[in-house]
Motif scaffolding. Structure first.
Motif, PDB file in Angstrom:
ATOM      1  N   PHE A   1      38.560  24.251  27.037  1.00  0.00           N
ATOM      2  CA  PHE A   1      38.825  24.468  28.457  1.00  0.00           C
ATOM      3  C   PHE A   1      38.314  25.843  28.887  1.00  0.00           C
ATOM      4  O   PHE A   1      38.356  26.808  28.139  1.00  0.00           O
ATOM      5  N   SER A   2      37.875  25.885  30.134  1.00  0.00           N
ATOM      6  CA  SER A   2      37.288  27.109  30.673  1.00  0.00           C
ATOM      7  C   SER A   2      38.213  27.702  31.732  1.00  0.00           C
ATOM      8  O   SER A   2      38.636  27.009  32.666  1.00  0.00           O
ATOM      9  N   ILE A   3      38.548  28.984  31.564  1.00  0.00           N
ATOM     10  CA  ILE A   3      39.368  29.684  32.550  1.00  0.00           C
ATOM     11  C   ILE A   3      38.451  30.551  33.406  1.00  0.00           C
ATOM     12  O   ILE A   3      37.740  31.415  32.897  1.00  0.00           O
ATOM     13  N   LYS A   4      38.469  30.301  34.690  1.00  0.00           N
ATOM     14  CA  LYS A   4      37.686  31.089  35.643  1.00  0.00           C
ATOM     15  C   LYS A   4      38.648  31.843  36.565  1.00  0.00           C
ATOM     16  O   LYS A   4      39.804  31.442  36.731  1.00  0.00           O
ATOM     17  N   MET A   5      38.155  32.916  37.156  1.00  0.00           N
ATOM     18  CA  MET A   5      38.972  33.690  38.081  1.00  0.00           C
ATOM     19  C   MET A   5      38.172  33.985  39.346  1.00  0.00           C
ATOM     20  O   MET A   5      37.002  34.369  39.271  1.00  0.00           O
ATOM     21  N   VAL A   6      38.813  33.782  40.483  1.00  0.00           N
ATOM     22  CA  VAL A   6      38.227  34.151  41.766  1.00  0.00           C
ATOM     23  C   VAL A   6      39.102  35.238  42.375  1.00  0.00           C
ATOM     24  O   VAL A   6      40.329  35.115  42.421  1.00  0.00           O
ATOM     25  N   GLU A   7      38.472  36.294  42.837  1.00  0.00           N
ATOM     26  CA  GLU A   7      39.202  37.453  43.333  1.00  0.00           C
ATOM     27  C   GLU A   7      39.753  37.197  44.735  1.00  0.00           C
ATOM     28  O   GLU A   7      39.047  36.705  45.619  1.00  0.00           O
ATOM     29  N   LEU A   8      41.025  37.537  44.930  1.00  0.00           N
ATOM     30  CA  LEU A   8      41.678  37.405  46.227  1.00  0.00           C
ATOM     31  C   LEU A   8      42.016  38.788  46.760  1.00  0.00           C
ATOM     32  O   LEU A   8      42.790  39.523  46.145  1.00  0.00           O
ATOM     33  N   ASP A   9      41.445  39.119  47.884  1.00  0.00           N
ATOM     34  CA  ASP A   9      41.741  40.381  48.562  1.00  0.00           C
ATOM     35  C   ASP A   9      42.315  40.025  49.927  1.00  0.00           C
ATOM     36  O   ASP A   9      41.597  39.870  50.908  1.00  0.00           O
ATOM     37  N   ALA A  10      43.648  39.861  49.984  1.00  0.00           N
ATOM     38  CA  ALA A  10      44.256  39.334  51.209  1.00  0.00           C
ATOM     39  C   ALA A  10      45.626  39.935  51.487  1.00  0.00           C
ATOM     40  O   ALA A  10      46.442  39.332  52.173  1.00  0.00           O
ATOM     41  N   GLY A  11      45.892  41.127  50.959  1.00  0.00           N
ATOM     42  CA  GLY A  11      47.189  41.746  51.206  1.00  0.00           C
ATOM     43  C   GLY A  11      48.320  40.990  50.549  1.00  0.00           C
ATOM     44  O   GLY A  11      49.337  40.686  51.179  1.00  0.00           O
ATOM     45  N   TRP A  12      48.177  40.713  49.252  1.00  0.00           N
ATOM     46  CA  TRP A  12      49.133  39.890  48.504  1.00  0.00           C
ATOM     47  C   TRP A  12      50.277  40.734  47.963  1.00  0.00           C
ATOM     48  O   TRP A  12      50.091  41.888  47.563  1.00  0.00           O
TER      49      TRP A  12
END
Length: 510
Positions: A298-309
């Motif tokens: 299985f492949s783990i990918k990450m997408v960056e969230l810049d949204a005031g979390w």
């Protein structure tokens, strides 16, 4: 992303609505955890849970998506809190999947995956092996547009993998050397959808290590939000934690379903579910996947969230996201300040005044007051621990307690007596019940009450009353279109809430 002219992508929103939220005590309690609170910083008057439901359903505006009904996975104890708040969001379709006990997030997501595969296959249009968008119920996002855009990239990343072995996680752009979050280290360059390969996961670091991560720039906070196919999660769990898979599948097969109005309650087999090992999504699968190599894994990918979390994990975080005045104070309720700086003051039932202080958390409820240094987040755990060891009710419930039929407020009590203010919603009723150890005196102060008292059915209006002796079968109902309010005086040797035997109950508590 799939175009509108081709087959639409099936997506199922999943909201994990568990947890006790004790880090925000005394406002958050075991019986009323933080996800159901309306905290400072939100002008809509919506709770964190309601914000999460609305936020994830904003995906419906993404071209090429077919969005299924939102699945809420929550505790059986909180079902009516969730149901009442869902009903305020009239445009949202949802199902409630009720856990009989807390078993962390891995079993919760597994139930959601089984539900997605089985219940949605026969829908129109069909949701065959939908992409799950999974988010906790207790986070805040300031930039809705960036959030939706990031989800779109995550969905496209999962959809592009024809082998169905990709799990995408949202990583949060760090703004400080935070020691309370797990970190994700990315590697390489961004793909066509902005996704990165994940090199490794790191547990909550010490302050010095967190400073290093912030400077390096390749480490992001772990948001706990995932995008993946239902089949991908089940296959990965079966490989890495077959014990959780087998036990959860057994509980799922023993499920029952009933309706609360127009919202389905889905209940897995209770006794089987309680035997499931408690484990998080990260420990059960995600970190195991990231340590594997080879094309078949299985492949783990990450997408960056810049949204005031923010996950609002403590009172300092609530202060940071709140609306600050010119002295950097965040206030809510009836508050008077003089020479106060960088503090959070929350009043829920009376006037709170503060003079000449800085960097404090002051939270007032009807039955408890917290005064703490804003940075002493870890110390609150010890206070909650003491409440639990002393079996103090203030850990679990507020003085005012929500019930499926309305609420009650314990306004006074002493040796051998307790006084409650009770409101029954229009058309609602309490269970047909009796108490062995206490008598009850009811006085109607507003509305019309239908009272079952032994073999008598009577109607009481304002200023009228009735007496119910110990052992008497009774029920209180509101058949009108207006709220009913009574004052109840209990008297007897034992006044605990567990002194109740229900004969009939429309809320399934018999």
């Amino acid at each position: 992303m799939t175009s509108q002219s081709s087959t639409r992508t099936s997506v199922l929103p999943v909201i994990l609505c568990g947890g006790s939220g004790t880090r925000l005590w005394p406002l958050s309690r075991t019986g009323f955890p933080k996800q159901f609170l309306v905290l400072s910083g939100d002008d809509s008057g919506r709770s964190l849970f309601q914000q999460a439901v609305q936020r994830i359903n904003s995906m419906s505006f993404i071209d090429g998506l077919e969005l299924g009904p939102t699945l809420i996975v929550t505790n059986e104890e909180h079902r009516f809190l969730a149901l009442d708040q869902l009903r305020e969001l009239k445009e949202i379709q949802a199902n409630l999947l009720l856990e009989p006990a807390g078993r962390n997030t891995a079993p919760a997501l597994t139930l959601a995956a089984f539900h997605a595969q089985e219940f949605l296959e026969g829908s129109s249009p069909p949701f065959n092996d939908p992409i799950l968008v999974v988010t906790p119920a207790d986070q805040t996002i300031n930039n809705q547009a960036n959030f939706v855009k990031t989800l779109q990239s995550c969905i496209a990343t999962v959809e592009a993998d024809q082998s169905n072995k990709t799990i995408t996680i949202l990583g949060i752009t760090p703004c400080a050397p935070e020691t309370g979050y797990g970190y994700i280290k990315r590697q390489g360059h961004a793909g066509v959808n902005g996704e990165f390969e994940v090199e490794r996961f790191v547990e909550k670091p010490d302050a010095k290590t967190a400073e290093t991560y912030l400077k390096e720039g390749d480490y992001l906070w772990n948001s706990g939000m995932f995008v993946l196919r239902a089949s991908t999660w089940l296959a990965a769990l079966k490989e890495f934690r077959s014990d959780i898979y087998i036990a959860t599948e057994s509980a799922w097969c023993a499920r029952v379903m009933d309706l609360a109005g127009d919202v389905p309650f889905i209940r897995p087999g209770a006794e089987i579910f309680k035997l499931i090992p408690s484990e998080s999504i990260d420990y059960a699968v995600i970190e195991e996947c990231s340590s594997q190599v080879g094309s078949n894994h299985f492949s783990i990918k990450m997408v960056e969230l810049d949204a005031g979390w923010s996950d609002l994990g403590n009172w300092d975080a609530v202060w940071q996201v709140g609306k600050q005045d010119k002295n950097a104070n965040v206030i809510a309720g009836d508050v008077i300040l003089n020479d106060v700086k960088e503090s959070l003051i929350y009043s829920s039932s009376r006037l709170v005044s503060a003079l000449g202080v800085e960097g404090l958390i002051i939270v007032e409820t009807a039955d408890a007051v917290l005064v703490a240094d804003r940075k002493s987040n870890q110390a609150l755990k010890s206070v909650v621990g003491l409440l639990q060891s002393q079996q103090r009710e203030e850990k679990n419930l507020h003085r005012k307690v929500a019930r499926p039929w309305g609420w009650y407020d314990s306004i006074d009590q002493g040796d051998r007596f307790k006084v409650k203010r009770i409101q029954v919603n229009p058309g609602a009723s309490l269970s047909l019940q009796k108490h062995e150890h206490r008598a009850e005196h009811w006085v109607v102060v507003n509305g019309v009450a239908e009272v079952t008292n032994g073999d008598k059915l009577i109607t009481l209006t304002e200023n009228q009353s009735t007496y119910i002796p110990p052992g008497q079968i009774h029920r209180l109902a509101n058949r009108s279109n207006e709220p009913l309010e009574i004052i109840e005086v209990q008297s007897g040797a034992y006044l605990g809430e567990d002194d109740i035997f229900r004969f009939e109950d429309i809320y399934g508590r018999s």
